[in-house]
Design a protein around this motif. Structure first.
Motif, short mmCIF file in Angstrom:
data_model
loop_
_atom_site.label_atom_id
_atom_site.label_comp_id
_atom_site.label_asym_id
_atom_site.label_seq_id
_atom_site.Cartn_x
_atom_site.Cartn_y
_atom_site.Cartn_z
N TYR A 154 -7.47 -2.67 -5.53
CA TYR A 154 -7.03 -1.33 -5.92
C TYR A 154 -7.72 -0.86 -7.19
O TYR A 154 -8.11 0.31 -7.31
N GLU A 155 -7.91 -1.76 -8.16
CA GLU A 155 -8.44 -1.33 -9.45
C GLU A 155 -9.90 -0.89 -9.36
O GLU A 155 -10.41 -0.26 -10.30
N THR A 156 -10.57 -1.17 -8.24
CA THR A 156 -11.94 -0.70 -8.05
C THR A 156 -11.97 0.81 -7.82
O THR A 156 -13.00 1.45 -8.01
N ASN B 67 -3.20 3.16 -11.69
CA ASN B 67 -2.23 2.16 -12.16
C ASN B 67 -1.88 1.11 -11.11
O ASN B 67 -0.82 0.46 -11.19
N ARG B 68 -2.76 0.93 -10.12
CA ARG B 68 -2.54 -0.12 -9.12
C ARG B 68 -3.57 -1.22 -9.30
O ARG B 68 -4.75 -0.94 -9.53
N SER C 226 0.83 -1.20 0.00
CA SER C 226 0.00 0.00 0.00
C SER C 226 0.87 1.25 0.00
O SER C 226 1.89 1.30 0.69
N PRO C 227 0.48 2.27 -0.75
CA PRO C 227 1.24 3.53 -0.72
C PRO C 227 1.00 4.24 0.60
O PRO C 227 -0.02 4.05 1.25
N ARG C 228 1.96 5.03 1.04
CA ARG C 228 1.75 5.84 2.25
C ARG C 228 0.69 6.90 1.96
O ARG C 228 0.65 7.49 0.90
N SER C 229 -0.15 7.14 2.95
CA SER C 229 -1.22 8.12 2.78
C SER C 229 -0.80 9.44 3.40
O SER C 229 -0.45 9.51 4.57
N GLU C 230 -0.78 10.49 2.64
CA GLU C 230 -0.34 11.80 3.13
C GLU C 230 -1.49 12.81 3.08
O GLU C 230 -2.29 12.82 2.16
N SER C 231 -1.53 13.65 4.10
CA SER C 231 -2.52 14.71 4.12
C SER C 231 -2.13 15.78 3.11
O SER C 231 -0.96 16.06 2.92
#
Length: 362
Positions: free
Chosen positions: A100-102, A109-110, A7-12
């Motif tokens: 992810y593709e949903t 692109n994930r 999972s990518p890191r989630s940033e504000s």
């Protein structure tokens, strides 16, 4: 807490100075990981609860990751009904909602599942903890099939880094399955699973040693000796072990054979070699103490365990060592209740949240 696909890191997107402090904690998952690594499971549950109450979780993978930490925390605290309720709040783990593709706008692109592997494992484990063994075993075997399908995919894609991770997961799941079969003395299934793993990596010293331990449990001493000798003779291949870890594994294997033969003096010698190399080898520490107890040297056996708890408490503090130490107190001292209460008070100050304090039998 790895998902099936990272999972990518989630940033504000807001200015850091304007962020709510809880928002910073929520999206910096390292804070949850730090709490988990030191056994602060109640704090993990509190952090997840606050993040949910304040609606800080926005992306689908955020919800799944926090749910995984929460379910794991409940499991560690032996609150299995609450862990089950967390898992029941989900749809089928292979639902399109967890891919992810949903969500192409959120994850461009994930592709692949965003379900953390730990959730899949807990989904199988919790029924067993709730007394629904057959359902749990069925799920563990389905999880093993899932992992092996992933391994095939990675092999076909030549993704060596990811392949290594999934192979480790295969060994982990197989060991979980074997553990549950062993607890019901289903030795045939255990040997079959282990030999299947060894058919793909016949020189792994850990797997060969585990085969030897199984052989000892079913009374096949000669077979265990052959397995342990193979570990020793193939010394150039340490697998994932360091030189010290490998040498200690060899010594512990020898010591087990000595213990089965009731040659406790030789077993103590092997365990002492392990401890000289690595004072944090708690298996060697515990078994040295047991060997001394069998030699009727209760005083020294107690000293071995007490010294380990004092020297490396974060490593040595586990239920097995404490149970054994309390048993030795009961054999050695008339006032063992007072001594165990003192031990319980110390444990209450230093133990992680998931330590089972009832093991002191005070």
């Amino acid at each position: 807490m790895d998902s099936d696909s990272p999972s990518p890191r989630s940033e504000s997107q807001t200015d850091p100075l304007l962020r709510d402090p809880f928002d910073e904690l929520c999206h910096d998952l390292s804070s949850l990981q730090d709490l988990a690594s030191c056994g602060a499971w109640r704090s993990v549950i509190d952090k997840v609860s606050r993040a949910r109450a304040l609606s800080l979780l926005h992306k689908p993978h955020d919800h799944l990751t926090y749910l995984a930490f929460n379910a794991l925390a409940f499991t560690k605290l032996r609150r299995f009904n609450e862990a089950s309720a967390e898992l029941d709040s989900m749809e089928d783990l292979d639902s399109a909602h967890y891919r992810y593709e949903t969500y192409p706008k959120i994850y461009p692109n994930r592709v692949g599942s965003m379900v953390p592997f730990s959730l899949r494992w807990l989904h199988a484990l919790i029924p067993i903890k709730l007394g629904q063994r057959q359902q749990g075993m069925d799920r563990l075997y389905r999880l093993l099939d899932f992992v092996r399908e992933k391994i095939k995919d990675k092999e076909n894609s030549n993704l060596s880094v990811s392949l290594g991770m999934w192979r480790k997961r295969e060994v982990f799941v197989v060991n979980c399955v074997i553990g549950h079969h062993l607890s019901h003395k289903e030795f045939g299934a255990c040997l079959s699973l282990m030999k299947e793993l060894l058919s793909r990596d016949s020189s792994d010293p850990i797997l060969i040693s585990q085969l030897g331990y199984m052989q000892l449990q079913i009374g096949d001493l000669e077979g265990a000796k052959v397995s342990f000798m193979k570990v020793e003779n193939e010394g150039k291949n340490h697998g994932s072990l360091s030189e010290v870890e490998y040498q200690n594994l060899v010594n512990r294997n020898k010591a087990l054979v000595y213990m089965v033969g009731k040659d406790y003096v030789s077993a103590v010698r092997e365990y002492e070699e392990c401890i000289e190399r690595d004072s944090t080898d708690v298996v060697a520490v515990n078994n040295k103490a047991l060997s001394l107890m069998y030699l009727r040297d209760l005083s020294d056996s107690i000293k071995v365990l007490e010294n380990a708890l004092e020297r490396v408490p974060t490593v040595a503090l586990n239920e097995t060592i404490v149970v054994n130490l309390c048993s030795m107190y009961e054999l050695a001292y008339v006032n063992h209740s007072d001594i165990k209460r003192t031990l319980s008070s110390w444990i209450a100050r230093v133990a992680p949240d998931d330590f089972d304090s009832t093991c002191t039998r005070t």
